[in-house]
Design a protein around this motif. Sequence first.
Motif, PDB file in Angstrom:
ATOM      1  N   SER A   1       0.856  -1.184   0.000  1.00  8.86           N
ATOM      2  CA  SER A   1       0.000   0.000   0.000  1.00  8.86           C
ATOM      3  C   SER A   1       0.889   1.230   0.000  1.00  8.86           C
ATOM      4  O   SER A   1       1.943   1.235   0.637  1.00  8.86           O
TER       5      SER A   1
ATOM      6  N   GLU B   1      -6.438  10.141  -0.703  1.00 11.86           N
ATOM      7  CA  GLU B   1      -7.348   9.621  -1.710  1.00 11.86           C
ATOM      8  C   GLU B   1      -6.861   8.267  -2.230  1.00 11.86           C
ATOM      9  O   GLU B   1      -7.663   7.354  -2.461  1.00 11.86           O
ATOM     10  N   MET B   2      -5.554   8.130  -2.405  1.00 15.68           N
ATOM     11  CA  MET B   2      -4.994   6.849  -2.810  1.00 15.68           C
ATOM     12  C   MET B   2      -5.266   5.793  -1.752  1.00 15.68           C
ATOM     13  O   MET B   2      -5.624   4.643  -2.060  1.00 15.68           O
TER      14      MET B   2
ATOM     15  N   GLY C   1      -0.657   4.611   0.226  1.00 13.86           N
ATOM     16  CA  GLY C   1      -1.394   5.783   0.657  1.00 13.86           C
ATOM     17  C   GLY C   1      -0.880   6.394   1.955  1.00 13.86           C
ATOM     18  O   GLY C   1      -0.848   7.612   2.098  1.00 13.86           O
TER      19      GLY C   1
ATOM     20  N   ASP D   1      -8.794   4.450  -1.989  1.00 11.60           N
ATOM     21  CA  ASP D   1      -8.918   3.522  -3.110  1.00 11.60           C
ATOM     22  C   ASP D   1      -8.287   2.175  -2.777  1.00 11.60           C
ATOM     23  O   ASP D   1      -8.842   1.114  -3.109  1.00 11.60           O
ATOM     24  N   GLU D   2      -7.126   2.202  -2.115  1.00 10.03           N
ATOM     25  CA  GLU D   2      -6.481   0.956  -1.711  1.00 10.03           C
ATOM     26  C   GLU D   2      -7.330   0.202  -0.695  1.00 10.03           C
ATOM     27  O   GLU D   2      -7.436  -1.028  -0.737  1.00 10.03           O
TER      28      GLU D   2
ATOM     29  N   PHE E   1      -0.988  10.201   1.089  1.00  8.10           N
ATOM     30  CA  PHE E   1      -1.885  10.345  -0.062  1.00  8.10           C
ATOM     31  C   PHE E   1      -3.263   9.793   0.314  1.00  8.10           C
ATOM     32  O   PHE E   1      -3.582   8.646  -0.020  1.00  8.10           O
TER      33      PHE E   1
END
Length: 289
Positions: free
Chosen positions: A187, A232-233, A189, A236-237, A230
């Motif tokens: 990951s 937003e990342m 993020g 999503d992850e 991050f």
Amino acid sequence: MKLWSVLGNSQRLDGGAMFGNAPKAVWQKWIAADENNAIPLACRCLLVEDLAGKTVLFETGIGAFFEPKLRARFGVAEEHHVLLESLAAAGFDHADIDVVVLSHLHFDHAGGLLVAWKQDAAPELLFPNATFVVGAEHWQRANHPHSRDRASFIAELPQLLIDSGRLEIVEGRHSKALGEAVRFEISNGHTPGLMLAEIVATDGGVVFCADLIPGRPWVHLPITMGYDRFPEMLIDEKKVFLADKLQRNVRLFFTHDSECAMAALQRDEKGRYSTREELSQLSAWPLTA
């Protein structure tokens, strides 16, 4: 296999920082803050006996390496090395550990590798017989941190790990030390190269969620930390991660949740995730490979 949840030194950190852009009106329903807006956080590790024939520790918590001024700044509650006491209570010594798996090298996850602070004493590694398993991408981040997260790393730690002669840098889904008994996924993020370790088992397994999902409140998809690089990342992850773990009945192990060590997942008709079968601690909890 047998699993123990073992506590390291605890912290109190600013609730706003731990919940990113979520307002206090939302997050205070999950965790109560004190008069300084700080919330209680565990630094919980996962100890597994007979994992690929080895005794394995997933993370080491924050430890007691900070000098008193920094210990106060980062809200570390105890002066002594709590992890060593917790290991002893489970019947183990740090010298019994064959493998230490580190999701990443931020000090609240790797500081427990070091002996407790002493005046004028140089940092020194514990776990004299362990292989230290670190992901390749995050290893690069730890050696060349960004100015935004430089303070999250222990400057001396990478060289100490190299000098031990027992460092394994992992590329791919498996390590040499643990083979196919543990499957890794990456990951980015929270921090580049965060390595999430899943113990593979016939009845669904257990995944060490690290800082992708530090505790039950962060199972909610929009909830992130101010410490995440991050956000937003990360969301999503988390969508992909949680859908996969729910489908395969993989339990979540939480490092920072002060009241819950492990839980199973559920999802309602609107797609919202929550936890069930919550366990506050594990003590020789059985898991079949």
